[in-house]
Scaffold this motif. Structure first.
Motif, mmCIF file in Angstrom:
data_model
loop_
_atom_site.group_PDB
_atom_site.id
_atom_site.type_symbol
_atom_site.label_atom_id
_atom_site.label_comp_id
_atom_site.label_asym_id
_atom_site.label_seq_id
_atom_site.Cartn_x
_atom_site.Cartn_y
_atom_site.Cartn_z
ATOM 1 N N LEU A 19 3.184 -56.832 -50.667
ATOM 2 C CA LEU A 19 1.804 -57.027 -51.121
ATOM 3 C C LEU A 19 1.464 -58.488 -51.381
ATOM 4 O O LEU A 19 0.295 -58.874 -51.337
ATOM 5 C CB LEU A 19 1.548 -56.204 -52.385
ATOM 6 N N ASP A 20 2.453 -59.316 -51.667
ATOM 7 C CA ASP A 20 2.237 -60.723 -52.006
ATOM 8 C C ASP A 20 2.249 -61.580 -50.737
ATOM 9 O O ASP A 20 3.215 -62.275 -50.452
ATOM 10 C CB ASP A 20 3.317 -61.202 -52.977
ATOM 11 N N VAL A 28 -0.558 -52.066 -46.829
ATOM 12 C CA VAL A 28 0.827 -51.655 -47.007
ATOM 13 C C VAL A 28 0.807 -50.143 -47.195
ATOM 14 O O VAL A 28 0.150 -49.631 -48.099
ATOM 15 C CB VAL A 28 1.482 -52.344 -48.223
ATOM 16 N N ILE A 29 1.500 -49.454 -46.314
ATOM 17 C CA ILE A 29 1.603 -48.001 -46.392
ATOM 18 C C ILE A 29 3.049 -47.682 -46.768
ATOM 19 O O ILE A 29 3.967 -48.053 -46.048
ATOM 20 C CB ILE A 29 1.250 -47.337 -45.051
ATOM 21 N N VAL A 30 3.225 -47.026 -47.884
ATOM 22 C CA VAL A 30 4.560 -46.604 -48.298
ATOM 23 C C VAL A 30 4.670 -45.111 -48.049
ATOM 24 O O VAL A 30 3.862 -44.325 -48.553
ATOM 25 C CB VAL A 30 4.824 -46.917 -49.788
ATOM 26 N N SER A 49 -5.226 -52.535 -54.303
ATOM 27 C CA SER A 49 -6.244 -52.238 -53.295
ATOM 28 C C SER A 49 -5.693 -52.190 -51.871
ATOM 29 O O SER A 49 -6.286 -51.560 -51.001
ATOM 30 C CB SER A 49 -7.376 -53.267 -53.372
ATOM 31 N N LYS A 50 -4.572 -52.835 -51.605
ATOM 32 C CA LYS A 50 -4.006 -52.858 -50.254
ATOM 33 C C LYS A 50 -2.882 -51.831 -50.059
ATOM 34 O O LYS A 50 -2.283 -51.772 -49.005
ATOM 35 C CB LYS A 50 -3.495 -54.264 -49.942
ATOM 36 N N LEU A 51 -2.605 -51.052 -51.080
ATOM 37 C CA LEU A 51 -1.493 -50.103 -51.039
ATOM 38 C C LEU A 51 -1.991 -48.675 -50.835
ATOM 39 O O LEU A 51 -2.884 -48.210 -51.529
ATOM 40 C CB LEU A 51 -0.705 -50.172 -52.351
#
Length: 163
Positions: A19-20, A28-30, A49-51
């Motif tokens: 994320l950084d 980023v999809i986990v 917000s990006k996860l």
């Protein structure tokens, strides 16, 4: 039965470094592939917000990777394991490499092999890696932990141009 491996003790650093990034337009999809430890709870409590988090029954590494790729909205994809992490310029560097020529389908770099104490054990250099080694099980699979490629190479019948 596919062996389940729980890696919650690695996951926070992997997610934080993913994320950084210096590049702004990414997701980023986990994929939680059937973990039996507290991974689900940790991921559900994580807000960014990006996860995006996807929980699924255990399908093994290939099943988790395929789930993530199918869910991805971007033009480029990569994946990493819970016990990997990346530099903050990771996405920016690979996007620049792929954007530099529309014929480029795949970019990769050397990477550090780090031990349990975060000490560099070695540096892995590969002079030539074929994308098909990463996206199929054909031939001798050497693997790589630092790469990105165009999601479009997954389209049926398309042959990637690796340079």
């Amino acid at each position: 039965r596919i062996e389940q491996i729980n890696h919650l003790h690695y996951l926070p650093k992997a997610v934080d470094t993913a994320l950084d990034q210096t590049f702004e337009d990414f997701e980023v999809i986990v994929v939680n592939d059937g973990s039996t430890d507290d991974t689900k709870q940790w991921l559900d409590a994580r807000q960014h917000s990006k996860l995006r988090v996807i929980h699924q029954e255990n399908k093994g590494p290939a099943g988790a990777i395929n789930t993530g790729i199918q869910a991805a909205h971007g033009e480029y994809v990569t994946w990493m394991s819970a016990d990997n992490y990346c530099a903050n310029y990771f996405v920016e560097a690979f996007v620049a490499a792929l954007d530099s020529n529309p014929d480029n389908s795949f970019a990769y770099s050397p990477y550090y092999v780090i031990d349990e104490e975060d000490k560099v054990h070695s540096i892995y250099f590969a002079s030539v890696i074929a994308l098909r080694e990463l996206v199929t099980r054909t031939g001798h699979h050497r693997g790589n932990a630092s790469f990105m490629y165009r999601k479009s190479v997954h389209a049926e019948g398309q042959k990637p141009a690796v340079r």
